[in-house]
Design an enzyme around this catalytic site. Structure first.
Site, PDB file in Angstrom:
ATOM      1  N   HIS A 172       0.856  -1.190   0.000  1.00 52.77           N
ATOM      2  CA  HIS A 172       0.000   0.000   0.000  1.00 52.77           C
ATOM      3  C   HIS A 172       0.890   1.237   0.000  1.00 52.77           C
ATOM      4  CE1 HIS A 172      -3.084   2.874   1.122  1.00 52.77           C
ATOM      5  NE2 HIS A 172      -4.008   1.938   1.039  1.00 52.77           N
TER       6      HIS A 172
ATOM      7  N   ARG B 133      -7.076  10.241  -0.094  1.00 56.85           N
ATOM      8  CA  ARG B 133      -6.791  10.636  -1.472  1.00 56.85           C
ATOM      9  C   ARG B 133      -8.069  10.719  -2.299  1.00 56.85           C
ATOM     10  NH1 ARG B 133      -3.636   6.362  -3.521  1.00 56.85           N
ATOM     11  NH2 ARG B 133      -3.781   5.234  -1.551  1.00 56.85           N
TER      12      ARG B 133
END
Length: 470
Positions: A260, A283
């Site tokens: 990740h 995000r």
């Protein structure tokens, strides 16, 4: 009655989904977990759960289909060489029913829908609290534990309808005539105490992303990742894989491990081996990734593997920056991260620039270019450009964190079919009678890359499938 009992190994979301489904069908359940508490990694999931053609999407007027959109996005993420259509179909076609089950049967709020990396449509559902993993998993946990308490009180000298035993580590699957017929487990605190239990078995033990031992699964299949930190709890050591392969179960894609892109670097302990995950929802809300010079270097809502590769090439430290509008959308997340000292709030761009030693003009140029005509990161060319850029200004407040790639999820695992039956390692790959699996312990669902929001989905969908098949 006890002949109906099914043994569920693992108390995360996959195991809880399987156990609750079995109880809905009138079955008897024994749930075993090696830790002193249930929940696993599922309680930490922070971005949400995917669903296509859901009621929440309809209310928000989001047009999505599992056939032409959700399936296609998952297939593209998996890669044509590793995508398995039957498993992807099972995952995506059951997603709306999974969301409805959580909301209708357990009262989970999943009314917030966002679009995260690799998705062409907003389909990642979460609750307003900002902690979807906890909201979902705790709801299933509370219901199961209440049923277990009631069953224990009602039965005197008989096997209860549902029994939960914690700190119980399964050490062996019992096998007769090629079929799995039960388990042996060891109770911690009772040295040498081995207990046998008979019944069909559903493995829901999670993955191996915390197996950093020299002879462990990561060392065997992805030794270069041992240098990275992980977001996983210490229980994620591949126990289910070892148990099942000992009875000739097949495995697939064990070298496919998701790194990740955004694990928090704790300023007080930057070298910590276990790190908090910076949720992809940050995000998705419009958070930016900036390199050491204050410039963007990747489209933030690209697939995780793409963002990670770009980060590894960028000059660090890499910072995740959220403007006022983005931070407001994920306020609960930001408040939590600030309270943990993982994220810092600045009054404006000038304060941020002064603190990190980047010219404020550079920061403002980066902000001005975000979403503007000619933005090189506005679109990947894949059509994933449905997020309206959040505005960044010179006067707005900022939330900022230093981030780094972390070992997060293992796409590889036990070979299963679309009915959650564990398949043999023999060339014919026939199902092993009496053995099922769900959640991260299974392999083949995600191929080369798992989309955000699909871990909770995989746990619920395949947990329900396994619980419905036994």
């Amino acid at each position: 009655m006890t002949s109906q009992r099914t043994i569920v190994v693992g108390g995360g979301l996959a195991g809880l989904s399987a156990a609750n489904t079995l109880l809905e069908r009138g079955k008897f359940v024994l749930l075993l977990d090696k830790k002193p508490s249930l929940g696993g990694n599922s309680v930490k999931a922070s971005s949400g759960i995917n669903g296509a053609e859901t009621e929440a999407q309809r209310e928000l007027k989001i047009d999505d289909t599992y056939i032409s959109s959700s399936y296609a996005d998952t297939f593209a993420s998996a890669g044509p060489d590793l995508a398995r259509p039957a498993l992807i179909t099972a995952l995506t076609s059951n997603s709306a029913a999974a969301i409805a089950w959580l909301t209708d049967s357990f009262g989970v709020d999943l009314s917030v829908v966002s679009r995260l990396g690799g998705h062409t449509i907003p389909r990642t559902h979460r609750d307003k609290s900002g902690a979807p993993g906890w909201a979902i998993t705790s709801a299933l946990m509370k219901k199961l534990m209440a049923l277990a308490d009631a069953a224990a009180a009602e039965t005197a000298g008989e096997s209860p309808r549902v029994e939960i035993i914690k700190s119980a580590r399964v050490v062996r699957l019992l096998e007769e005539g090629g079929a799995v017929v039960g388990v042996e487990y060891e109770l911690s605190g009772g040295v040498g105490d081995i207990v046998s239990a008979r019944g069909n078995v559903i493995l829901a033990t999670g993955g191996y992303a915390a197996d950093s031992s020299p002879a462990g699964l990561l060392a065997q299949h992805r030794p270069e990742l041992l240098a990275l930190s992980t977001t996983n709890g210490d229980h994620a050591t591949g126990d289910g894989l070892r148990l099942a392969t000992a009875v000739s179960a097949g495995t697939c894609d064990l070298d496919q491990v998701q790194v990740h892109p955004t694990g928090f670097v704790d300023p007080t302990n930057p070298d910590a081996k276990t790190k908090f995950l910076a949720a992809e929802a940050l995000r998705g809300a419009g958070g930016l990734l900036l390199d050491a010079h204050g410039k963007r270097f990747v489209r933030e809502v690209e697939r995780r593997d793409v963002v990670t590769a770009a980060m590894q090439k960028a000059e660090g430290p890499v910072r995740l920056v959220l403007g006022a509008k983005a931070a407001a959308e994920v306020k609960k997340h930001c408040d939590f991260y600030v309270s943990k000292g993982l994220m810092k709030q600045y009054a404006d761009a000038a304060a941020f620039a002064e603190d990190v030693g980047i010219p404020v003009e550079t920061i403002l140029d980066t902000f001005a270019g975000y979403g503007a005509v000619g933005d090189p990161f506005a679109s990947s060319g894949s059509g994933n450009d449905t997020i309206a850029p959040a505005p960044y200004t010179s006067t707005g407040s900022l939330h900022v964190a230093i981030i780094t790639p972390v070992v997060h999820y293992t796409m590889g695992g036990l070979t299963v079919d679309a009915s959650a039956r564990v398949l043999s390692s023999n060339p014919n790959q026939l199902p092993i009678p009496g053995l099922y699996a769900a959640g991260e312990v299974i392999g083949g669902v995600h191929g080369r890359n798992r989309l955000a929001g699909s871990s909770l989905l995989e746990a619920v969908v395949f947990g329900r499938i396994a619980g419905g098949e036994v």
